[in-house]
Design a protein around this motif. Structure first.
Motif, short mmCIF file in Angstrom:
data_model
loop_
_atom_site.label_atom_id
_atom_site.label_comp_id
_atom_site.label_asym_id
_atom_site.label_seq_id
_atom_site.Cartn_x
_atom_site.Cartn_y
_atom_site.Cartn_z
N LYS A 30 -16.41 -4.09 -5.50
CA LYS A 30 -14.97 -3.93 -5.63
C LYS A 30 -14.39 -5.14 -6.33
N ILE A 31 -13.63 -4.88 -7.40
CA ILE A 31 -12.96 -5.94 -8.14
C ILE A 31 -11.64 -6.27 -7.46
N MET A 32 -11.40 -7.56 -7.25
CA MET A 32 -10.14 -8.01 -6.69
C MET A 32 -9.62 -9.18 -7.53
N PRO A 33 -8.29 -9.35 -7.62
CA PRO A 33 -7.75 -10.45 -8.43
C PRO A 33 -8.11 -11.81 -7.84
N TYR A 34 -8.20 -12.79 -8.70
CA TYR A 34 -8.66 -14.12 -8.29
C TYR A 34 -7.81 -14.74 -7.19
N TYR A 35 -6.53 -14.38 -7.10
CA TYR A 35 -5.63 -14.99 -6.13
C TYR A 35 -5.63 -14.29 -4.78
N THR A 36 -6.52 -13.33 -4.57
CA THR A 36 -6.60 -12.63 -3.29
C THR A 36 -6.89 -13.63 -2.17
N SER A 37 -6.15 -13.53 -1.08
CA SER A 37 -6.32 -14.48 0.02
C SER A 37 -7.65 -14.27 0.73
N ALA A 38 -8.09 -15.33 1.39
CA ALA A 38 -9.33 -15.24 2.15
C ALA A 38 -9.23 -14.19 3.24
N GLU A 39 -8.05 -14.05 3.83
CA GLU A 39 -7.87 -13.06 4.88
C GLU A 39 -7.98 -11.63 4.33
N ALA A 40 -7.41 -11.42 3.14
CA ALA A 40 -7.49 -10.10 2.53
C ALA A 40 -8.94 -9.76 2.17
N ILE A 41 -9.67 -10.76 1.73
CA ILE A 41 -11.09 -10.54 1.42
C ILE A 41 -11.86 -10.25 2.71
N ARG A 42 -11.57 -10.99 3.77
CA ARG A 42 -12.23 -10.75 5.04
C ARG A 42 -12.00 -9.32 5.54
N ALA A 43 -10.79 -8.81 5.26
CA ALA A 43 -10.44 -7.46 5.69
C ALA A 43 -11.32 -6.41 5.03
N GLU A 44 -11.88 -6.73 3.85
CA GLU A 44 -12.79 -5.80 3.17
C GLU A 44 -14.18 -5.80 3.82
N ASN A 45 -14.41 -6.75 4.69
CA ASN A 45 -15.71 -6.90 5.37
C ASN A 45 -16.87 -6.92 4.37
N PRO A 46 -16.76 -7.78 3.34
CA PRO A 46 -17.81 -7.78 2.32
C PRO A 46 -19.07 -8.49 2.78
N LYS A 47 -20.18 -8.09 2.18
CA LYS A 47 -21.44 -8.77 2.44
C LYS A 47 -21.56 -10.04 1.60
N GLY A 48 -20.83 -10.09 0.49
CA GLY A 48 -20.89 -11.25 -0.38
C GLY A 48 -19.71 -11.29 -1.32
N ILE A 49 -19.53 -12.41 -1.99
CA ILE A 49 -18.44 -12.61 -2.94
C ILE A 49 -19.02 -13.20 -4.21
#
Length: 513
Positions: A30-49
């Motif tokens: 999933k592509i997300m903009p560079y300014y996405t907050s750490a909390e918003a990324i955590r909400a995606e429950n990703p395996k990696g970044i």
């Protein structure tokens, strides 16, 4: 999706290519903009970044920066090129600015394989594109995994936080072992199993289409190309007769294309199909227009107006469906607010007026071409449709330099048909990404039948690619090139010279406009 790798986009033209390579590992990206907050990324429950590359320097006034907290999430991170430099800069290291230019192929010496380079050792070829480089590592236990002739810290790892960084681009085909490196990150470091398939994509899209459309009718611009054909089949699977296909003959189609599409979809597939011959309307609007972007905008705007006219006979038509794919979006407009520079617009996404009355339905807009083809196979489309070479949305207008006319378009149509016929006879059509003719609005002197001629030039283009993001020109056999040239000059009135384009992408693009 059960497993996701988030790609933070810092304006790279290759961000979605990174995402594509992840998907080759059967892991959803999933592509997300560079300014996405750490909390918003955590909400995606990703395996990696993964932090993408980008055109900026970390010291630039408006350099895109990520939330530093992402390095504290406990999720594996891989920084690529600018992503590596930003990671090091954010954590207290130093970057040398503007004195480390390294472009094109280079050799990476692997000094420690670890999980990232598992299965690789010694030296491997990689592809570089940077002017800055890491000069000093941050405190905290970073170790060197690999170096190049010009870059000491070309691949690094911080075991304590599971952070990785590489200065080269593993996502492009010019890094032959790039797929292995990205696969190692997904499987060995992020511990992904790999359970994302096109079957699961179809199931998800059918549910989403039904939920979004409800009882409304959908109009789809059917061109007969792979993208619109697969989009039609997918939407038809979801909503059946609520789909109304409108096939517009804009005068920019290939030879005999109109009848082929009408026979295939209107009759063989029993889809609701409205045929509109708008040739005169489009050519009148394009008369005298030479600038490529202006041509694209005109075609896009006229396309929507034709749809408005045709849709008057369709009740409750609320959605306009299109076969927009990832490459269309990548090279057209920034996605999710990222700062990517526009290379070109595509009429599917760049030419639609703001006042358009339809809502857009683009079920393929996150797929690359090979994924689209696989979806088509899963939906039961015939192989000659699924494997058809890509054709641009604006049609022959972008393969005809300068202003178009009926006469010159016919010249291009006839030449293009010969190209396709000969490539098919040679058994190369399905193994080449794209093969086509380009009309050049210049005339050259020739001698034909003991008479002096002053006629047009046709350029031939044949490229190899897997996703349209990068491409290499095909070394067609000389005898095949000779046959194509001879046939075009002998059979197409108005042409006395044929040339062959041997430019790769980058630095060129696949299409000429």
């Amino acid at each position: 999706m059960s497993e996701t790798i988030v790609v933070l986009d810092f304006g790279s033209q290759y961000s979605q290519l990174i995402a594509r390579r992840i998907r080759e590992c059967r892991v959803y990206s999933k592509i997300m903009p560079y300014y996405t907050s750490a909390e918003a990324i955590r909400a995606e429950n990703p395996k990696g970044i993964i932090l993408s590359g980008g055109p900026a320097s970390v010291y630039s006034e408006h350099a895109p920066k990520c939330d530093p907290a992402i390095f504290e999430l406990g999720i594996p991170v891989l920084g690529i090129c600018y992503g590596l430099q930003l990671m090091i800069h954010t954590l207290g290291g130093e970057i040398t600015r503007g004195h480390a230019r390294e472009y094109g192929k280079a050799m990476l010496k692997i000094v420690k394989s670890g999980n990232l380079f598992l299965g690789l050792d010694g030296e491997i070829q990689v592809w570089m594109s940077h002017g800055d480089k890491v000069a000093k590592m941050p405190a905290g236990g970073f170790e060197i995994l690999g170096s190049s002739g010009n870059t000491e810290f070309c691949a690094v790892h911080m075991p304590e936080r599971n952070l990785y960084g590489i200065q080269f681009h593993p996502e492009v085909v010019h890094t032959p072992q790039g797929k292995t490196i990205i696969g190692n990150f997904c499987k060995n470091i992020c511990k992904c199993v790999g359970d994302w398939t096109m079957e699961s994509f179809i199931e998800q899209q059918v549910r989403e289409i039904r939920a979004k459309v409800g009882s409304a009718n959908v109009i789809l611009g059917l061109s007969g190309g792979v993208d619109s054909s697969v989009a039609a089949a997918l939407i038809h699977k979801a909503i059946g007769k609520q789909l109304n296909c409108i096939f517009v003959n804009n005068g920019l189609l290939r030879k005999n294309e109109a009848e082929r599409v009408r026979n295939l979809f209107g009759r063989a597939f029993d889809m609701k199909l409205i045929y509109v011959d708008a040739t005169e309307r489009f050519l009148a609007r394009l008369a005298g227009v030479e600038e490529p972007e202006k041509k694209r905008k005109i075609i896009g705007n006229e396309f929507v107006q034709v749809f408005d006219d045709a849709s008057a006979q369709i009740e409750q038509a609320e959605f306009l469906a299109q076969g927009t794919t990832y490459p269309d979006v990548i090279e057209s407009v920034p996605i999710d607010g990222n700062p990517a520079a526009m290379i070109k617009s595509h009429h599917n996404v760049g030419g639609l007026p703001k006042e358009m009355k339809f809502q857009l339905l683009e079920p393929l807009s996150r797929l690359f071409k090979d994924e689209v083809r696989e979806v088509g196979r899963q939906l039961g489309l015939p192989e000659d449709v699924v494997m058809r070479q890509p054709f641009p949305g604006p049609g022959l207008a972008v393969r005809h330099l300068g202003a178009v006319s009926q006469k010159t378009l016919d010249i291009l149509r006839d030449a293009d048909e010969i190209v396709v016929e000969e490539i098919k006879k040679a058994g190369l059509y399905y193994s080449i990404w794209q093969t086509f003719a380009v009309f050049l609005p210049i005339r050259t002197v020739g001698v034909m039948g003991d008479e002096r001629t002053y006629d047009y030039v046709i350029a031939l283009r044949a490229v190899e690619s897997t996703d349209g993001m990068t491409a290499d020109w095909v070394q067609l056999p000389y005898d095949l090139l000779g046959r194509i040239s001879s046939r075009i000059i002998n059979e197409v009135n108005g042409v006395n010279r044929v040339v062959y384009d041997i430019t790769s992408k980058p630095p060129g693009t696949i299409e000429w406009e």
